[in-house]
Design a protein around this motif. Sequence first.
Motif, PDB file in Angstrom:
ATOM      1  N   LEU A   1      65.350  60.803   1.245  1.00 29.84           N
ATOM      2  CA  LEU A   1      66.700  60.973   0.717  1.00 29.84           C
ATOM      3  C   LEU A   1      66.792  62.368   0.101  1.00 29.84           C
ATOM      4  O   LEU A   1      65.993  62.725  -0.760  1.00 29.84           O
ATOM      5  CB  LEU A   1      66.994  59.899  -0.328  1.00 29.84           C
ATOM      6  N   GLU A   2      67.774  63.130   0.541  1.00 33.71           N
ATOM      7  CA  GLU A   2      67.895  64.523   0.115  1.00 33.71           C
ATOM      8  C   GLU A   2      69.209  64.753  -0.607  1.00 33.71           C
ATOM      9  O   GLU A   2      70.248  64.239  -0.211  1.00 33.71           O
ATOM     10  CB  GLU A   2      67.809  65.441   1.338  1.00 33.71           C
ATOM     11  N   ILE A   3      69.133  65.543  -1.667  1.00 36.54           N
ATOM     12  CA  ILE A   3      70.318  65.945  -2.426  1.00 36.54           C
ATOM     13  C   ILE A   3      70.516  67.427  -2.154  1.00 36.54           C
ATOM     14  O   ILE A   3      69.590  68.220  -2.318  1.00 36.54           O
ATOM     15  CB  ILE A   3      70.118  65.689  -3.930  1.00 36.54           C
ATOM     16  N   TYR A   4      71.710  67.792  -1.720  1.00 37.15           N
ATOM     17  CA  TYR A   4      71.985  69.172  -1.321  1.00 37.15           C
ATOM     18  C   TYR A   4      72.743  69.926  -2.403  1.00 37.15           C
ATOM     19  O   TYR A   4      73.657  69.390  -3.019  1.00 37.15           O
ATOM     20  CB  TYR A   4      72.793  69.201  -0.018  1.00 37.15           C
ATOM     21  N   ARG A   5      72.357  71.175  -2.601  1.00 35.42           N
ATOM     22  CA  ARG A   5      73.062  72.063  -3.528  1.00 35.42           C
ATOM     23  C   ARG A   5      74.145  72.792  -2.753  1.00 35.42           C
ATOM     24  O   ARG A   5      74.019  73.024  -1.553  1.00 35.42           O
ATOM     25  CB  ARG A   5      72.106  73.125  -4.090  1.00 35.42           C
ATOM     26  N   PRO A   6      75.209  73.213  -3.423  1.00 39.03           N
ATOM     27  CA  PRO A   6      76.213  74.029  -2.727  1.00 39.03           C
ATOM     28  C   PRO A   6      75.623  75.387  -2.380  1.00 39.03           C
ATOM     29  O   PRO A   6      74.756  75.901  -3.103  1.00 39.03           O
ATOM     30  CB  PRO A   6      77.347  74.165  -3.749  1.00 39.03           C
ATOM     31  N   LEU A   7      76.070  75.949  -1.271  1.00 44.82           N
ATOM     32  CA  LEU A   7      75.605  77.282  -0.882  1.00 44.82           C
ATOM     33  C   LEU A   7      76.169  78.322  -1.826  1.00 44.82           C
ATOM     34  O   LEU A   7      77.333  78.251  -2.221  1.00 44.82           O
ATOM     35  CB  LEU A   7      76.054  77.593   0.554  1.00 44.82           C
ATOM     36  N   LEU A   8      75.343  79.290  -2.181  1.00 44.42           N
ATOM     37  CA  LEU A   8      75.806  80.376  -3.049  1.00 44.42           C
ATOM     38  C   LEU A   8      76.631  81.383  -2.269  1.00 44.42           C
ATOM     39  O   LEU A   8      77.502  82.042  -2.811  1.00 44.42           O
ATOM     40  CB  LEU A   8      74.617  81.061  -3.716  1.00 44.42           C
ATOM     41  N   ALA A   9      76.341  81.501  -0.981  1.00 43.36           N
ATOM     42  CA  ALA A   9      77.079  82.430  -0.124  1.00 43.36           C
ATOM     43  C   ALA A   9      77.181  81.824   1.275  1.00 43.36           C
ATOM     44  O   ALA A   9      76.288  81.098   1.714  1.00 43.36           O
ATOM     45  CB  ALA A   9      76.370  83.769  -0.057  1.00 43.36           C
ATOM     46  N   ASP A  10      78.253  82.144   1.963  1.00 40.96           N
ATOM     47  CA  ASP A  10      78.469  81.644   3.318  1.00 40.96           C
ATOM     48  C   ASP A  10      77.527  82.384   4.286  1.00 40.96           C
ATOM     49  O   ASP A  10      77.579  83.610   4.369  1.00 40.96           O
ATOM     50  CB  ASP A  10      79.927  81.877   3.713  1.00 40.96           C
ATOM     51  N   PRO A  11      76.655  81.679   5.011  1.00 42.27           N
ATOM     52  CA  PRO A  11      75.721  82.340   5.924  1.00 42.27           C
ATOM     53  C   PRO A  11      76.417  83.200   6.982  1.00 42.27           C
ATOM     54  O   PRO A  11      75.916  84.264   7.347  1.00 42.27           O
ATOM     55  CB  PRO A  11      74.967  81.187   6.585  1.00 42.27           C
ATOM     56  N   LYS A  12      77.567  82.770   7.465  1.00 45.31           N
ATOM     57  CA  LYS A  12      78.290  83.565   8.466  1.00 45.31           C
ATOM     58  C   LYS A  12      78.748  84.884   7.868  1.00 45.31           C
ATOM     59  O   LYS A  12      78.683  85.935   8.518  1.00 45.31           O
ATOM     60  CB  LYS A  12      79.493  82.790   9.012  1.00 45.31           C
ATOM     61  N   GLU A  13      79.220  84.843   6.633  1.00 48.36           N
ATOM     62  CA  GLU A  13      79.666  86.066   5.967  1.00 48.36           C
ATOM     63  C   GLU A  13      78.495  87.009   5.716  1.00 48.36           C
ATOM     64  O   GLU A  13      78.616  88.228   5.893  1.00 48.36           O
ATOM     65  CB  GLU A  13      80.366  85.714   4.641  1.00 48.36           C
ATOM     66  N   ILE A  14      77.361  86.482   5.343  1.00 47.82           N
ATOM     67  CA  ILE A  14      76.174  87.313   5.128  1.00 47.82           C
ATOM     68  C   ILE A  14      75.759  87.997   6.423  1.00 47.82           C
ATOM     69  O   ILE A  14      75.456  89.192   6.433  1.00 47.82           O
ATOM     70  CB  ILE A  14      75.015  86.463   4.553  1.00 47.82           C
ATOM     71  N   ARG A  15      75.751  87.269   7.543  1.00 54.76           N
ATOM     72  CA  ARG A  15      75.396  87.870   8.840  1.00 54.76           C
ATOM     73  C   ARG A  15      76.400  88.953   9.226  1.00 54.76           C
ATOM     74  O   ARG A  15      76.032  90.007   9.732  1.00 54.76           O
ATOM     75  CB  ARG A  15      75.332  86.798   9.924  1.00 54.76           C
ATOM     76  N   ARG A  16      77.696  88.687   8.976  1.00 52.70           N
ATOM     77  CA  ARG A  16      78.726  89.673   9.303  1.00 52.70           C
ATOM     78  C   ARG A  16      78.524  90.956   8.493  1.00 52.70           C
ATOM     79  O   ARG A  16      78.576  92.061   9.037  1.00 52.70           O
ATOM     80  CB  ARG A  16      80.115  89.099   9.032  1.00 52.70           C
ATOM     81  N   LEU A  17      78.256  90.812   7.215  1.00 54.76           N
ATOM     82  CA  LEU A  17      78.032  91.988   6.373  1.00 54.76           C
ATOM     83  C   LEU A  17      76.764  92.739   6.781  1.00 54.76           C
ATOM     84  O   LEU A  17      76.739  93.980   6.767  1.00 54.76           O
ATOM     85  CB  LEU A  17      77.961  91.579   4.902  1.00 54.76           C
ATOM     86  N   ARG A  18      75.717  92.008   7.140  1.00 55.15           N
ATOM     87  CA  ARG A  18      74.479  92.644   7.584  1.00 55.15           C
ATOM     88  C   ARG A  18      74.718  93.429   8.873  1.00 55.15           C
ATOM     89  O   ARG A  18      74.226  94.553   9.025  1.00 55.15           O
ATOM     90  CB  ARG A  18      73.398  91.589   7.791  1.00 55.15           C
ATOM     91  N   ALA A  19      75.466  92.858   9.810  1.00 56.82           N
ATOM     92  CA  ALA A  19      75.773  93.545  11.063  1.00 56.82           C
ATOM     93  C   ALA A  19      76.624  94.790  10.802  1.00 56.82           C
ATOM     94  O   ALA A  19      76.405  95.844  11.414  1.00 56.82           O
ATOM     95  CB  ALA A  19      76.481  92.605  12.029  1.00 56.82           C
ATOM     96  N   LEU A  20      77.581  94.687   9.910  1.00 58.81           N
ATOM     97  CA  LEU A  20      78.421  95.833   9.553  1.00 58.81           C
ATOM     98  C   LEU A  20      77.589  96.948   8.935  1.00 58.81           C
ATOM     99  O   LEU A  20      77.741  98.127   9.281  1.00 58.81           O
ATOM    100  CB  LEU A  20      79.525  95.384   8.581  1.00 58.81           C
ATOM    101  N   LYS A  21      76.684  96.591   8.065  1.00 59.93           N
ATOM    102  CA  LYS A  21      75.811  97.588   7.420  1.00 59.93           C
ATOM    103  C   LYS A  21      74.908  98.258   8.457  1.00 59.93           C
ATOM    104  O   LYS A  21      74.710  99.478   8.417  1.00 59.93           O
ATOM    105  CB  LYS A  21      74.977  96.908   6.340  1.00 59.93           C
ATOM    106  N   ALA A  22      74.368  97.477   9.395  1.00 59.02           N
ATOM    107  CA  ALA A  22      73.511  98.046  10.446  1.00 59.02           C
ATOM    108  C   ALA A  22      74.311  98.986  11.336  1.00 59.02           C
ATOM    109  O   ALA A  22      73.815 100.052  11.728  1.00 59.02           O
ATOM    110  CB  ALA A  22      72.878  96.923  11.268  1.00 59.02           C
ATOM    111  N   ALA A  23      75.554  98.623  11.660  1.00 60.47           N
ATOM    112  CA  ALA A  23      76.386  99.490  12.498  1.00 60.47           C
ATOM    113  C   ALA A  23      76.696 100.786  11.772  1.00 60.47           C
ATOM    114  O   ALA A  23      76.683 101.867  12.367  1.00 60.47           O
ATOM    115  CB  ALA A  23      77.679  98.754  12.869  1.00 60.47           C
ATOM    116  N   GLN A  24      76.963 100.715  10.491  1.00 64.04           N
ATOM    117  CA  GLN A  24      77.236 101.924   9.701  1.00 64.04           C
ATOM    118  C   GLN A  24      75.994 102.810   9.629  1.00 64.04           C
ATOM    119  O   GLN A  24      76.091 104.029   9.699  1.00 64.04           O
ATOM    120  CB  GLN A  24      77.717 101.551   8.306  1.00 64.04           C
ATOM    121  N   ALA A  25      74.813 102.193   9.521  1.00 67.57           N
ATOM    122  CA  ALA A  25      73.580 102.967   9.470  1.00 67.57           C
ATOM    123  C   ALA A  25      73.332 103.669  10.801  1.00 67.57           C
ATOM    124  O   ALA A  25      72.901 104.835  10.817  1.00 67.57           O
ATOM    125  CB  ALA A  25      72.406 102.047   9.125  1.00 67.57           C
TER     126      ALA A  25
END
Length: 100
Positions: free
Chosen positions: A71-95
């Motif tokens: 039996l597992e109790i889940y915590r709310p996510l601190l950040a949306d994983p899709k948003e984190i991936r989008r920001l990481r991709a944007l940062k890589a493109a800018q680099a």
Amino acid sequence: MIEVEVVYACLERQFLRAFAVPEGTSLRAALTASGVAEAFPELDLATCPVGIFGKVVADPENQLVQAADRLEIYRPLLADPKEIRRLRALKAAQARQSEQ
């Protein structure tokens, strides 16, 4: 009686307890009997999302636990994983652009 296991993890510590409940016990009742609410007073067992073996249970009041269930109790996510991936991709493109 059947054996079940309850797990919960927050940033500071973890909770893992195996114990026995009567056959026919609901998921929510088993969580209450586990003592996790006493160990984590900030945890609201009445509303938090829960699951069994990594699968979210929509109606924990009516879901009966089976022998050897985890039996597992889940915590709310601190950040949306899709948003984190989008920001990481944007940062890589800018680099890449700044390197050219």
